[in-house]
Design an enzyme around this catalytic site. Structure first.
Site, PDB file in Angstrom:
ATOM      1  N   TYR A 289       6.701  -3.921 -10.879  1.00  0.00           N
ATOM      2  CA  TYR A 289       5.864  -2.735 -11.077  1.00  0.00           C
ATOM      3  C   TYR A 289       5.043  -2.916 -12.350  1.00  0.00           C
ATOM      4  O   TYR A 289       5.527  -3.449 -13.345  1.00  0.00           O
ATOM      5  CB  TYR A 289       6.728  -1.482 -11.236  1.00  0.00           C
ATOM      6  CG  TYR A 289       7.642  -1.172 -10.075  1.00  0.00           C
ATOM      7  CD1 TYR A 289       7.315  -0.179  -9.153  1.00  0.00           C
ATOM      8  CD2 TYR A 289       8.849  -1.849  -9.908  1.00  0.00           C
ATOM      9  CE1 TYR A 289       8.161   0.128  -8.092  1.00  0.00           C
ATOM     10  CE2 TYR A 289       9.698  -1.554  -8.854  1.00  0.00           C
ATOM     11  CZ  TYR A 289       9.358  -0.566  -7.946  1.00  0.00           C
ATOM     12  OH  TYR A 289      10.195  -0.276  -6.897  1.00  0.00           O
ATOM     13  N   HIS A 297       4.403   2.430  -6.661  1.00  0.00           N
ATOM     14  CA  HIS A 297       5.034   1.425  -5.811  1.00  0.00           C
ATOM     15  C   HIS A 297       4.937   0.066  -6.488  1.00  0.00           C
ATOM     16  O   HIS A 297       4.060  -0.168  -7.327  1.00  0.00           O
ATOM     17  CB  HIS A 297       4.342   1.366  -4.445  1.00  0.00           C
ATOM     18  CG  HIS A 297       4.521   2.602  -3.625  1.00  0.00           C
ATOM     19  ND1 HIS A 297       5.729   2.951  -3.051  1.00  0.00           N
ATOM     20  CD2 HIS A 297       3.639   3.585  -3.285  1.00  0.00           C
ATOM     21  CE1 HIS A 297       5.592   4.080  -2.387  1.00  0.00           C
ATOM     22  NE2 HIS A 297       4.334   4.493  -2.510  1.00  0.00           N
ATOM     23  N   LYS A 328       1.902  -5.382  -0.542  1.00  0.00           N
ATOM     24  CA  LYS A 328       2.115  -5.967  -1.854  1.00  0.00           C
ATOM     25  C   LYS A 328       1.489  -7.357  -1.894  1.00  0.00           C
ATOM     26  O   LYS A 328       1.199  -7.947  -0.855  1.00  0.00           O
ATOM     27  CB  LYS A 328       3.610  -6.029  -2.181  1.00  0.00           C
ATOM     28  CG  LYS A 328       4.265  -4.646  -2.223  1.00  0.00           C
ATOM     29  CD  LYS A 328       5.721  -4.718  -2.468  1.00  0.00           C
ATOM     30  CE  LYS A 328       6.452  -3.398  -2.398  1.00  0.00           C
ATOM     31  NZ  LYS A 328       5.728  -2.199  -2.086  1.00  0.00           N
TER      32      LYS A 328
END
Length: 350
Positions: A289, A297, A328
């Site tokens: 993060y 997220h 991601k």
């Protein structure tokens, strides 16, 4: 249009026909006298597209014969040709690339009016993925200020394109520690913080650990990191004896053989003001993060790899696809003797 196979190229002798082929796709290179020289990649594509007929010793040769001749000269011709054909069908001008397989020009651009947009590498899905050679290619592309594309050809001829670059992940979390170290207990491969004041301090100053009931549980990586910084003391719950950091890490390696590799990456990510948590549920070493994990997220999945890491392309494909599926970015953290190098691999469509 007729062309003649001469050694490792095809020559179009008629100047008018040569000009037509060159002007409608920038195929080949003009030669003195008004002809055009095509490499075997270009010639095969034009034959397959029914725009060229090739003869050898006065006899017409088929596409199969031409590809066979090219394969004897050009290693992995079928892999390179698959990528070449795909890029041509997407509307790009493609030329042989010297150190790389191809040079790709911007859509609508030509060698006469635009700079090379991308270097393209073509590989088989069965080829070995070598991080050392990939990094060398990335650095070479960076030096020429071009993007790098890797086209991976699977056994059915489908192509997946990846854009590999170096990355410098940075976060916004400043961690401070004041006062005495927290105290935790080691039980087998678990590090538990029973003291509520210590638990709150660890959570508030770096989001370390996970609260499970009234106990804060730290990973072995987190515990080693905190011990190295002098923010945590660990005692064995069975004997109540304190462990120094070296003995703790030696014990951790028994449970996790690549512990030192992961710890090096964890420490570096933390030094970049990032919050680092286990990435097990996503099939990676860490999820990372760049801000408060309670409000954002994870931005990256990070996998720790050694200096000379090698694997197979399906493994890389799986990692990239999984990261993409959970929105991601995947980073491969390459552990160097004195540094950590991050490589981002992104799936793209040219």
């Amino acid at each position: 249009m007729p062309g003649e196979l001469v050694e490792d190229s095809v020559i179009i002798h008629d100047s008018a026909e040569a000009s037509t082929i060159y002007n409608k796709g920038c195929y080949g290179y003009p030669v003195s006298g008004g002809g055009l020289e095509l490499d075997l990649m270009e010639a095969s594509y034009l034959v397959e597209s029914s725009r060229l007929q090739v003869t050898s010793a006065g006899k017409l040769i088929s596409l199969e014969d031409l590809v066979r001749a090219a394969s004897l000269i050009h290693r992995d011709f079928e892999i390179d040709y698959t990528v070449y054909r795909d890029l041509r069908q997407r509307g790009y001008i493609v030329k042989a690339g010297g150190e790389f397989n191809f040079r790709l020009f911007p859509r609508g651009g030509t060698p006469s009016n635009s700079q090379t947009k991308s270097w393209v590498m073509s590989v088989s899905e069965r080829a070995t993925f070598q991080i050392k050679s990939l990094v060398a290619s990335i650095e070479q592309a960076e030096q020429t200020r071009k993007e790098l594309l890797t086209g991976v050809v699977d056994e059915e001829g489908d192509i997946t394109y990846y854009h590999p670059v170096k990355a410098e992940p940075k976060g916004n979390v400043n961690v401070r520690w004041e006062g005495n170290p927290a105290v935790a207990s080691l039980m087998e491969d678990r590090v538990l913080v029973f003291d509520q004041e210590s638990a709150e301090k660890l959570q508030e100053n770096g989001y370390y650990g996970k609260q499970t009931g009234t106990v804060l549980q730290l990973s072995l990586i987190e515990a080693a990191h905190l011990m190295e910084k002098g923010w945590l003391e660990v005692v064995r719950i069975a004997s109540n004896r304190r462990l120094n950091v070296e003995r703790f890490k030696k014990r951790a390696v028994k449970f996790q053989p690549d512990f030192d590799l992961r710890l090096a990456v964890y420490n570096d990510l933390r030094s970049r003001s990032l919050i680092v948590k286990t990435g097990f549920k996503y099939g990676s070493h860490f999820r990372v993060y760049d801000d408060d994990p309670d409000k954002t997220h994870a931005r990256w999945l990070v996998h720790s790899i050694p200096l000379d890491y090698e694997t197979i392309w399906p493994e890389m494909s799986r990692a990239v696809r999984l990261a993409h599926g959970v929105k991601k970015e995947i980073l491969f953290a390459r552990v160097l003797p004195q540094d950590i190098e991050y490589i981002k691999l992104t799936r793209v469509r040219p």
